[in-house]
Design an enzyme around this catalytic site. Structure first.
Site, PDB file in Angstrom:
ATOM      1  CD  GLN A 127      -0.982   2.275   2.332  1.00 48.54           C
ATOM      2  OE1 GLN A 127      -0.159   1.908   3.167  1.00 48.54           O
ATOM      3  NE2 GLN A 127      -1.271   3.563   2.143  1.00 48.54           N
ATOM      4  CE1 TYR A 129      -2.163   6.359   3.893  1.00 47.15           C
ATOM      5  CE2 TYR A 129       0.044   5.823   4.667  1.00 47.15           C
ATOM      6  CZ  TYR A 129      -1.323   5.801   4.841  1.00 47.15           C
ATOM      7  OH  TYR A 129      -1.848   5.214   5.958  1.00 47.15           O
ATOM      8  CB  THR A 155      -4.182   4.840   0.737  1.00 49.82           C
ATOM      9  OG1 THR A 155      -4.132   3.452   1.084  1.00 49.82           O
ATOM     10  CG2 THR A 155      -5.131   5.552   1.687  1.00 49.82           C
ATOM     11  NE  ARG A 164      -6.910   9.030  11.880  1.00 52.86           N
ATOM     12  CZ  ARG A 164      -6.010   8.427  11.115  1.00 52.86           C
ATOM     13  NH1 ARG A 164      -4.893   7.947  11.654  1.00 52.86           N
ATOM     14  NH2 ARG A 164      -6.211   8.311   9.810  1.00 52.86           N
ATOM     15  CG  HIS A 275      -8.315   5.571   6.201  1.00 50.18           C
ATOM     16  ND1 HIS A 275      -7.554   5.716   5.066  1.00 50.18           N
ATOM     17  CD2 HIS A 275      -7.430   5.331   7.199  1.00 50.18           C
ATOM     18  CE1 HIS A 275      -6.274   5.585   5.365  1.00 50.18           C
ATOM     19  NE2 HIS A 275      -6.178   5.337   6.658  1.00 50.18           N
ATOM     20  NE  ARG A 278      -7.021   4.733  11.614  1.00 47.77           N
ATOM     21  CZ  ARG A 278      -6.482   4.824  12.822  1.00 47.77           C
ATOM     22  NH1 ARG A 278      -7.193   4.440  13.885  1.00 47.77           N
ATOM     23  NH2 ARG A 278      -5.259   5.288  12.995  1.00 47.77           N
TER      24      ARG A 278
END
Length: 380
Positions: A127, A129, A155, A164, A275, A278
């Site tokens: 994965q 970003y 992503t 958060r 996500h 999140r």
């Protein structure tokens, strides 16, 4: 402790981990409404029970991007996995390989691509970003390719970090965060020895190799915060599509039009994902977002889904809503934190058993037979 479900592993992980790490796995954005809706909306979906159907020869096997899976599950990329268990990414990858499913390594893993790929009996996924530092992105792609990574997961739902709130209270961020984390670690001696001491180095392996220096938690937070790119567009990804010759998946799709844009871009698959709740609180749960997206593009690319999946029953629900396979994030992280590789393998066994029961009682014998007719009052 008796372990019979993902919720049992969650309880075990909470007892074992320092609070800042447990809350990092367990928490979501803002007031966590979307995070909770991911599970609650999925739980409200009713399956259509069928009786007196021959379901003797039942199989969970399926194929995704030409890869045979023993069940329609992929271990999702989860950041800092090597902090939940000693060299956690390696343990999770081994568990996935032993159970015949793919493991996807996060950009912000503790163990670097090379370490994980070399110790897994199955080719891993990676994965990535979308970041301002294109040099890092190219470096990561080249290393992934050299390590034999088969599938790239991009992503795209993090042009900026989510708010958060739980992280600020737990010590992952906020005032005196490092001191609070140290105090919490002292209250969990088993974790402090097994992971904190014996699991070193705690570098962010993929980033430290690129920067040429050790990277720790503060570096992780600072580097990522400075590298998220809110200016990104589909055009900025064209060079990656040209570079990466294997399957490429766009993760973070919640809107049918974005899914259609992914088709036009040339993606091989998408992950319907918020996500895990999140990023932006208040968006659709994936159980609600999935059906119109699958209807719009399901014939054009492979549709995967994550968020809120806590059982094999949930996997069957998501398949009936239109997904080809499901990614497990929190559930596998809980199991890894609780009991390492053995925990993840046992969790996958639990999911497989739950899937078999659900398929038997809905009268289907193969993954391909699970569709909207498996549901009551949904997509019919």
């Amino acid at each position: 402790m008796i372990i019979s479900s993902a919720s049992d592993y969650r309880a075990a992980a909470q007892r074992k981990l320092p609070r800042f790490l447990f809350d990092y796995i367990d928490g979501g954005a803002y007031a966590e409404h979307t995070m909770r809706a991911n599970s609650s909306d999925l739980a409200e979906i009713s399956l259509r029970q069928r009786i007196l159907r021959n379901v003797d020869n039942l199989s969970l096997k399926t194929t995704v991007f030409g890869q045979e899976l023993d069940m329609p599950v992929i271990l999702s990329p989860v950041g800092l996995t090597g902090m939940y268990a000693r060299r956690g990414e390696v343990q999770a990858a081994k568990a996935a390989a032993n159970k015949g499913v793919p493991f996807c390594l996060s950009t912000v893993s503790v163990c670097p691509i090379e370490e994980v790929a070399s110790q897994s009996a199955r080719a891993i996924w990676f994965q990535l970003y979308v970041l301002k530092d294109r040099g890092f992105m190219r470096n990561a792609l080249e290393r992934a390719q050299a390590a034999g990574v088969t599938t790239l997961v991009f992503t795209v739902d993090m042009p900026t970090p989510g708010a958060r709130y739980r992280d600020a209270h737990s010590g992952m961020s906020g005032p005196f965060a490092a001191q609070r984390r140290m105090l919490q670690a002292m209250t969990k001696p088993q974790w402090a020895f097994d992971v904190g001491l014996m699991g070193r180095p705690h570098d962010l392996g993929n980033i430290s190799k690129y920067l040429g220096k050790p990277t720790h938690l503060e570096d992780y937070i600072g580097w990522l915060a400075n590298n998220f790119d809110p200016s990104i567009s589909w055009k900025d990804l064209e060079w990656i599509r040209e570079f990466w010759k294997g399957p490429m998946i766009i993760k973070g799709i919640l809107d049918p039009q974005d899914a259609k844009d992914a088709v036009s871009f040339g993606a091989d698959g998408i992950v319907v994902s918020n996500h895990g709740g999140r990023q932006l609180d208040g968006v659709l749960s994936t159980a609600k977002a999935l059906p119109p997206i699958a209807d719009a593009v399901g014939d054009d690319l492979t549709v995967l889904v994550d968020s809120g999946i806590r059982s094999g029953l949930d996997v069957v629900r998501m398949l009936a809503l239109g997904a080809k396979a499901c990614l497990l994030g929190r559930a596998s992280a809980y199991a890894l934190a609780a009991d390492g590789q053995n925990g993840v393998e046992n969790l996958l066994d639990i999911f497989a058993k739950e899937m078999r029961v659900a398929m038997t009682l809905t009268g289907v014998t193969s993954i391909e037979q699970i569709d909207h007719t498996t549901l009551v009052g949904q997509r019919q």
